[in-house]
Write an enzyme that holds these catalytic residues in place. Structure first.
Site, PDB file in Angstrom:
ATOM      1  N   HIS A   1      -9.317   3.771  -7.943  1.00  0.00           N
ATOM      2  CA  HIS A   1      -7.915   4.094  -8.071  1.00  0.00           C
ATOM      3  C   HIS A   1      -7.215   2.976  -8.832  1.00  0.00           C
ATOM      4  CE1 HIS A   1      -7.623   7.127  -4.454  1.00  0.00           C
ATOM      5  NE2 HIS A   1      -8.561   7.425  -5.331  1.00  0.00           N
TER       6      HIS A   1
ATOM      7  N   TYR B   1       2.216   7.403  -0.981  1.00  0.00           N
ATOM      8  CA  TYR B   1       2.929   6.848   0.160  1.00  0.00           C
ATOM      9  C   TYR B   1       4.350   7.418   0.122  1.00  0.00           C
ATOM     10  CZ  TYR B   1      -0.793   3.388   0.841  1.00  0.00           C
ATOM     11  OH  TYR B   1      -1.990   2.766   1.083  1.00  0.00           O
TER      12      TYR B   1
ATOM     13  N   PRO C   1      -2.451  -0.201   9.180  1.00  0.00           N
ATOM     14  CA  PRO C   1      -3.237   0.263   8.035  1.00  0.00           C
ATOM     15  C   PRO C   1      -2.432   0.487   6.768  1.00  0.00           C
ATOM     16  CG  PRO C   1      -2.862   2.067   9.573  1.00  0.00           C
ATOM     17  CD  PRO C   1      -2.327   0.818  10.231  1.00  0.00           C
TER      18      PRO C   1
ATOM     19  N   LYS D   1      -5.510  -3.572   4.454  1.00  0.00           N
ATOM     20  CA  LYS D   1      -5.996  -4.948   4.435  1.00  0.00           C
ATOM     21  C   LYS D   1      -7.103  -5.243   5.446  1.00  0.00           C
ATOM     22  CE  LYS D   1      -3.936  -6.625   1.068  1.00  0.00           C
ATOM     23  NZ  LYS D   1      -4.669  -5.661   0.271  1.00  0.00           N
TER      24      LYS D   1
ATOM     25  N   TYR E   1      -1.819  -5.498  -2.999  1.00  0.00           N
ATOM     26  CA  TYR E   1      -2.609  -4.322  -2.631  1.00  0.00           C
ATOM     27  C   TYR E   1      -4.042  -4.432  -3.148  1.00  0.00           C
ATOM     28  CZ  TYR E   1      -3.207   0.607  -1.333  1.00  0.00           C
ATOM     29  OH  TYR E   1      -3.620   1.784  -0.733  1.00  0.00           O
TER      30      TYR E   1
END
Length: 396
Positions: free
Chosen positions: A78, A206, A297, A301, A389
């Site tokens: 991704h 998200y 979550p 991480k 991220y």
């Protein structure tokens, strides 16, 4: 009582999850002996389904250390994520912002790759043990356990690595006067599903909405994993498929985007919290992974932090055995905790920015949207999210 059968090694590892097996693998490559002790069976760990977003450093470690390159073949790379709010999507382009990517690759598969590698290399992995207890961590440490064969063992080692998860018994060996726990409980949880449906998106979404958070993730071309914000005490039995999809639609649909739906084949409630144990070393005992810290979550991480712990712990052990230097071992806890707290801050930030508290007033809601707008409208804000991220410099 019959005497215990003595086994001697250099590093005893409690816990055969990804952290424990990765440490054992790295030690073996450097000629350092280890024995891994695990109360669960190999099958039980392999069948515990857990999602996974792997930072580029974690992927590099799996491939470059010779565990497996299956993540590159079977995982999904991704190059970004979408932040969705006010019914509109805003893509955070990792490759353009920081030149890195992440991989969607279940933690279950990471375990399978590591377990197969250790088996192929004749690693000493003891699954399905009982009666484990840890002794003498300030001297010559030992682990007592009963093997799957019914034999009582005493495992003697120079060091113990406690990689025994969020219910760690290793961390309880550190005297109360020498340890401090940091803890934060979140007022919401995730309602997670597996659904037989096509992918709604090629990357994770998200979604923030006045009705609550939702995460649209992927699993395979025909089975998807998704989550929405719920009460921590939610009862999954009270949710049928129609109610589940109605909830998702209220949080993600709009402005041309329509969620692809299908039969729900699994559902669960995932509570989450932030926890940090300090220090991560006492005497000859070192903590790694969930034994020392857990994160919500939202920031993806947890597994990556565990692998980074292992990288630093391995470097310290390798330096000790190859050069006789204890400097890296002595600084392990402080160096590991530097990254742990960065991950805690990022995970807390993502969680608070994306979830809608049940008691949020108009000001709180408007402020939250202002924060999201600040991130997506700023190249620097987007770059911070992308760097955190995908993994900060110095990642595994």
């Amino acid at each position: 009582m019959a005497p215990r059968t003595v086994v001697t090694t250099q590093v005893a590892i409690l816990g055969a999850g990804p952290a424990g097996l990765m440490l054992s693998h790295l030690l073996a490559k450097s000629g350092i002996a280890s024995t891994v002790v695990e109360i669960r069976s190999r099958e039980e760990i392999a069948e515990t389904v857990r999602a996974g977003i792997l930072e580029h450093g974690t992927v590099n470690m799996l491939v470059d250390s010779g565990v497996s390159d299956r993540v590159l073949r079977d995982g999904d790379r991704h190059d970004g994520i979408e932040l969705r709010f006010n019914g509109e999507s805003h893509r955070i382009d990792f490759k353009e912002l920081v030149g890195e990517s992440v991989w969607l690759y279940p933690q279950t598969d990471v375990f399978k790759d590591l377990a197969a590698r250790r088996e192929a290399d004749d690693g000493d992995i003891r699954y399905s043990v009982t009666g484990t207890s840890v002794h003498d961590i300030e001297g010559k440490p030992r682990i007592w356990f009963t093997g799957a064969n019914g034999v009582d063992y005493e495992l003697k080692a120079d060091f113990i690595a406690g990689a025994d998860g969020s219910r760690s018994q290793c961390r309880l060996q550190i005297p109360e006067a020498r340890r401090k726990w940091y803890f934060h409980e979140y007022p919401f949880a995730w309602f997670g599903i597996l659904a037989e449906a096509p992918r709604s998106s090629d990357e994770l979404i998200y979604a923030n909405s006045e009705n609550g958070f939702a995460l649209i993730s992927q699993r395979t071309p025909t089975v998807q994993r998704m989550y929405f914000q719920c009460d921590p005490d939610e009862n999954v039995a009270e949710w049928n498929d129609d109610r589940i999809w109605e909830t998702f639609r209220s949080r993600v649909n709009g402005n041309g985007f329509t969620l692809k739906e299908g039969p729900v084949i699994d559902k669960m409630v995932l509570k989450f919290r932030s926890f940090v144990h300090t220090p991560m070393r006492h005497g000859n005992l070192f903590l790694a992974g969930d034994a020392a810290h857990t994160v919500p979550p939202t920031g993806a991480k947890g597994l990556n932090l565990a692998i980074h712990d292992v990288k630093m712990l391995f470097e310290g052990l390798d330096s000790y055995y190859s050069r006789g230097s204890s400097d890296l071992l002595d600084s392990y806890s402080s160096r590991a905790l530097d990254r742990v707290w960065k991950a805690q801050q990022f995970s807390y930030w993502m969680t608070s920015m994306l979830h809608t508290p049940a008691d949020a007033d108009d000001f709180s809601r408007a402020r939250q949207l202002g924060e999201l707008n600040s991130v997506v409208s700023s190249s620097h804000g987007q770059a911070y999210l992308a760097e955190a991220y995908t993994g900060w410099p110095g990642a595994a």
